[in-house]
Write a protein that holds these residues in place. Structure first.
Motif, mmCIF file in Angstrom:
data_model
loop_
_atom_site.group_PDB
_atom_site.id
_atom_site.type_symbol
_atom_site.label_atom_id
_atom_site.label_comp_id
_atom_site.label_asym_id
_atom_site.label_seq_id
_atom_site.Cartn_x
_atom_site.Cartn_y
_atom_site.Cartn_z
ATOM 1 N N TRP A 22 0.849 -1.187 0.000
ATOM 2 C CA TRP A 22 0.000 0.000 0.000
ATOM 3 C C TRP A 22 0.887 1.240 0.000
ATOM 4 C CZ3 TRP A 22 -0.330 4.245 3.158
ATOM 5 C CH2 TRP A 22 -1.413 5.089 2.942
ATOM 6 N N LEU A 345 3.128 7.519 0.778
ATOM 7 C CA LEU A 345 3.844 6.760 1.802
ATOM 8 C C LEU A 345 5.316 7.132 1.762
ATOM 9 C CD1 LEU A 345 4.070 4.337 3.877
ATOM 10 C CD2 LEU A 345 4.617 2.925 1.879
ATOM 11 N N THR A 347 8.672 5.776 3.813
ATOM 12 C CA THR A 347 9.257 4.906 4.829
ATOM 13 C C THR A 347 10.644 4.490 4.347
ATOM 14 O OG1 THR A 347 8.888 2.955 6.222
ATOM 15 C CG2 THR A 347 8.137 2.792 3.932
ATOM 16 N N ASN A 351 11.835 -0.564 7.310
ATOM 17 C CA ASN A 351 10.505 -0.502 7.922
ATOM 18 C C ASN A 351 9.391 -1.009 7.010
ATOM 19 O OD1 ASN A 351 10.696 1.058 10.659
ATOM 20 N ND2 ASN A 351 12.121 2.084 9.269
ATOM 21 N N ARG A 354 6.352 -2.881 8.138
ATOM 22 C CA ARG A 354 5.369 -2.223 9.002
ATOM 23 C C ARG A 354 4.237 -1.578 8.223
ATOM 24 N NH1 ARG A 354 9.402 0.918 13.111
ATOM 25 N NH2 ARG A 354 7.494 1.483 14.205
ATOM 26 N N VAL A 355 4.318 -1.606 6.903
ATOM 27 C CA VAL A 355 3.286 -0.940 6.101
ATOM 28 C C VAL A 355 1.914 -1.554 6.367
ATOM 29 C CG1 VAL A 355 2.486 -0.486 3.747
ATOM 30 C CG2 VAL A 355 4.899 -0.172 4.325
ATOM 31 N N VAL A 358 0.104 0.047 9.166
ATOM 32 C CA VAL A 358 -0.481 1.347 8.834
ATOM 33 C C VAL A 358 -1.801 1.166 8.100
ATOM 34 C CG1 VAL A 358 -0.182 3.343 7.328
ATOM 35 C CG2 VAL A 358 1.624 2.670 8.903
ATOM 36 N N ALA A 361 -4.298 0.490 10.594
ATOM 37 C CA ALA A 361 -4.627 1.722 11.317
ATOM 38 C C ALA A 361 -5.519 2.637 10.482
ATOM 39 C CB ALA A 361 -3.338 2.451 11.715
ATOM 40 N N LEU A 362 -5.267 2.686 9.174
ATOM 41 C CA LEU A 362 -6.099 3.533 8.304
ATOM 42 C C LEU A 362 -7.553 3.057 8.334
ATOM 43 C CD1 LEU A 362 -3.683 4.014 5.292
ATOM 44 C CD2 LEU A 362 -4.644 5.858 6.654
ATOM 45 N N HIS A 367 -9.995 6.221 7.359
ATOM 46 C CA HIS A 367 -9.401 6.621 6.085
ATOM 47 C C HIS A 367 -9.547 5.492 5.059
ATOM 48 C CE1 HIS A 367 -7.807 10.276 7.746
ATOM 49 N NE2 HIS A 367 -7.180 9.618 8.694
ATOM 50 N N ARG B 309 -3.653 15.316 6.704
ATOM 51 C CA ARG B 309 -4.155 14.005 7.141
ATOM 52 C C ARG B 309 -2.946 13.094 7.256
ATOM 53 N NH1 ARG B 309 -8.303 12.235 2.762
ATOM 54 N NH2 ARG B 309 -9.082 10.808 4.324
ATOM 55 N N LEU B 311 -0.667 10.065 9.092
ATOM 56 C CA LEU B 311 -0.643 8.881 9.926
ATOM 57 C C LEU B 311 0.819 8.521 10.078
ATOM 58 C CD1 LEU B 311 -3.124 6.960 10.831
ATOM 59 C CD2 LEU B 311 -1.961 5.336 9.364
ATOM 60 N N VAL B 326 -3.806 11.550 2.104
ATOM 61 C CA VAL B 326 -3.356 10.871 3.304
ATOM 62 C C VAL B 326 -1.848 10.671 3.182
ATOM 63 C CG1 VAL B 326 -3.382 8.676 4.543
ATOM 64 C CG2 VAL B 326 -5.533 9.694 3.749
ATOM 65 N N SER B 328 1.406 8.951 4.982
ATOM 66 C CA SER B 328 1.798 7.979 5.983
ATOM 67 C C SER B 328 3.320 7.943 6.083
ATOM 68 C CB SER B 328 1.253 6.609 5.586
ATOM 69 O OG SER B 328 1.662 5.672 6.529
ATOM 70 N N LEU B 329 3.818 8.132 7.295
ATOM 71 C CA LEU B 329 5.261 8.145 7.525
ATOM 72 C C LEU B 329 5.588 7.034 8.508
ATOM 73 C CD1 LEU B 329 5.675 11.995 8.080
ATOM 74 C CD2 LEU B 329 5.981 10.713 5.962
ATOM 75 N N ILE B 330 6.467 6.134 8.114
ATOM 76 C CA ILE B 330 6.779 4.991 8.970
ATOM 77 C C ILE B 330 8.276 4.904 9.205
ATOM 78 C CG2 ILE B 330 6.524 2.511 9.300
ATOM 79 C CD1 ILE B 330 4.331 2.539 7.164
ATOM 80 N N VAL B 332 10.681 6.933 9.811
ATOM 81 C CA VAL B 332 11.642 7.867 9.225
ATOM 82 C C VAL B 332 11.952 8.956 10.262
ATOM 83 C CG1 VAL B 332 11.325 7.490 6.761
ATOM 84 C CG2 VAL B 332 9.637 8.836 7.991
#
Lengths: 371, 371
Positions: A22, A345, A347, A351, A354-355, A358, A361-362, A367, B309, B311, B326, B328-330, B332
């Protein structure tokens, strides 16, 4: 390559979304519909193109969700209508492959079927071809046969198959029994497996006579088998299929074919393996996507996206561009940037696993429209 | 706070794009038009609001490019027409401030002018007010006066002003002479400056009698001075201004006021300094923007953007969102993500200074439309 086999039907289960990819992969654009290698074709199409020389265009089936019917048919314009198996809801791989096997066995009783994921990447197709031909030869002898990938590194991301005693099968000089399946190991164990050439990666490919597969399901999961057979009897009758699907499909047990068929067969000495010497990757997350597209150059920035406009300075990793925006990356190492019209995204390779969290979580935070 | 001063006119040069804040700042949306602190106001508006208690709404001028006229007037609805100085092209700060000084001196011969950047961030406004009032008192005595910021850390990002002997000025107990200007130091030197309380940050604020400033320009840059005076004579005549601007403005020497006025005046003992005890930042790049918005919490993720927005999972740094996507930052750390409709920047605090280089590269590679 040789002519297609006359008794082999390939089944492509095209089900998973690929949540760890994703926002590239998502419910309405699952992983198998993407071109992840820059080949110009979707993974599904690449899978078809690998199988056609083995099975011919009339003997390749796809099992997919109703929502993906149009996309699948657009990718595979040559697929006969009767070879598109539509699921009203996901019921895992035993139901998907079992149903197709049962229907195909009614159409051609002595058929050998093989199931191959729609969203894996394989290079060196003639080695794939050779492995599958050996697997089909072995399957004809009554073995449920898998193709295990000869590891190219001590990976901790895949399950392993331990090769046992060699089999004497005409047309399959590398056939061997499977001694056992092993879950994803830790690094220490993976290194030991890598040194010991008898451990192969489990790529989830299963080749067997359709009747042998069904007998194995019957032996281990009799209720599931009964449901599959009942549904298969109605399948090719235009009037009966719909009601039978509505009645039976939602009741079928959800279980992976690894557990319903492969492991019990291995325990009984009925599972064979052919080592595959081709490059293979399940492209499970952005770290493997980056690796796949950087051709092993650790400091490269891999770029996916036909219209990508990337300006980078001392950046490495992967950027996936699905927009026309200018993307500038400065001094970011092992980065993962996925730019889509409604979600971004950022990252790192480290990591990448770990997507999925997320994505969960969305869902929970409302979301869901970007999933 | 006290009443506005009756003899003080504030000049706000609003010229720079702020290239190191690309793609947030750009030609059609320069830094001074952004809300970089989450205050709800642009930096330009915040600058006006700080100066109004000192100068009153009739004595604040803005010098800006013609392209920004509408945006400036929208930000500052109370600004009198005659106080908007429009540049047909940028000619650096001596021309900009000198022209305004010359025009204002013709309107009010004994006026004290002060120039203040449109795009700096200042907190604790009453301490700013107190420093400027001291500076105006010192300027009335004939000194060109600057406000130097008392450092809060050994920064290598700013130039320094070395404070010399104290001055005895009524209403300016902290006034001192400037001994010298010092360029941005290395870390070792910056630490020594920080320990020695006589080094202040050069924030580019200059306060002086308009006639004193013009005399200093005349002494050091006589041709530039002549052009400025000629243009000023025509300025307030509706018929004469346009032709005079067309004829004279493009010929004016481009030179920063630091070199044409401040350094020569310092050398002659005619430059005074007031130490400023307020929080100040020039928000020169995304590293300082991140610091400014994380309130000193190193592991925080600062978020700028009304409709952001975001996450995040184990992320720190800053994300600027100008879209509804949206993000999304993982995993970083110290990341800088700037998401705008047509351009995306991903870098780190450590690399924030390199953004300007990318902007230059974008110009050269035909991506100028996103600058």
């Amino acid at each position: 390559m040789a002519e297609p086999l006359s008794d082999f039907h390939a089944i492509i289960p095209a089900g998973g979304i690929g949540s760890r990819l994703w926002p590239l992969s998502r419910a309405d654009a699952p992983k198998f519909l993407h071109d992840l290698t820059g080949s110009g074709h979707s993974l599904l199409r690449d899978t078809w193109d690998r199988l056609e020389p083995l099975a011919g265009p009339e003997r390749i089936s796809v099992v997919t969700g109703r929502a993906h019917r149009a996309a699948v048919e657009a990718q595979l314009p040559g697929i006969p209508d009767r070879n598109v198996f539509l699921e009203s809801e996901p019921r895992d791989s035993t139901a998907a492959i079992g149903l197709a096997a049962a229907v195909l066995a009614r159409r051609e009783p002595d058929i050998v079927i093989g199931s191959f994921a729609a969203d894996h990447v394989i290079r060196v197709p003639h080695l794939f071809d050779w492995a599958v031909r050996q697997a089909v030869a072995t399957a004809r002898e009554g073995y449920i046969t898998t193709v295990g990938i000869q590891p190219t590194e001590p990976s901790i991301g895949f399950g392993y198959i331990r090769k046992g005693g060699e089999l004497v099968v005409d047309g399959a000089p590398e056939a061997a029994l499977v001694e056992s399946f092993v879950e994803k190991p830790d690094l220490e164990t993976a290194k030991a497996y890598f040194a010991d050439r008898s451990y192969l990666w489990n790529a989830g490919m299963f080749i067997s006579r359709a009747d042998v597969l069904l007998a194995e399901i019957a032996a281990n999961r009799p209720e599931l088998h009964a449901g599959i057979v009942e549904l298969a009897e109605a399948w090719d009758d235009r009037d009966l299929r719909g009601p039978a699907v509505d009645r039976i499909w939602p009741t079928l047990e959800k279980i992976a074919i690894d557990y319903s068929v492969a492991e019990p067969a291995a325990a009984k000495g009925r599972l064979a393996v052919i080592p595959g010497h081709f490059d293979w990757d399940d492209v499970g997350d952005f770290a493997s996507l980056a690796k796949l597209n950087s051709h092993g150059h650790k400091n490269d920035l891999a770029i996916l996206g036909e219209n990508a406009r990337i300006l980078s300075d001392a950046a490495s990793g992967i950027v996936v561009s699905q927009t026309t925006r200018v993307i500038s990356l400065i001094g970011v190492k092992d980065i993962v940037v996925v730019d889509t019209p409604d979600a971004l995204l950022v990252t790192t390779s480290e990591n990448a696993q770990r997507v999925k969290g997320v994505v969960d979580a969305l869902k929970l935070t409302g979301h869901g429209e970007v999933l």
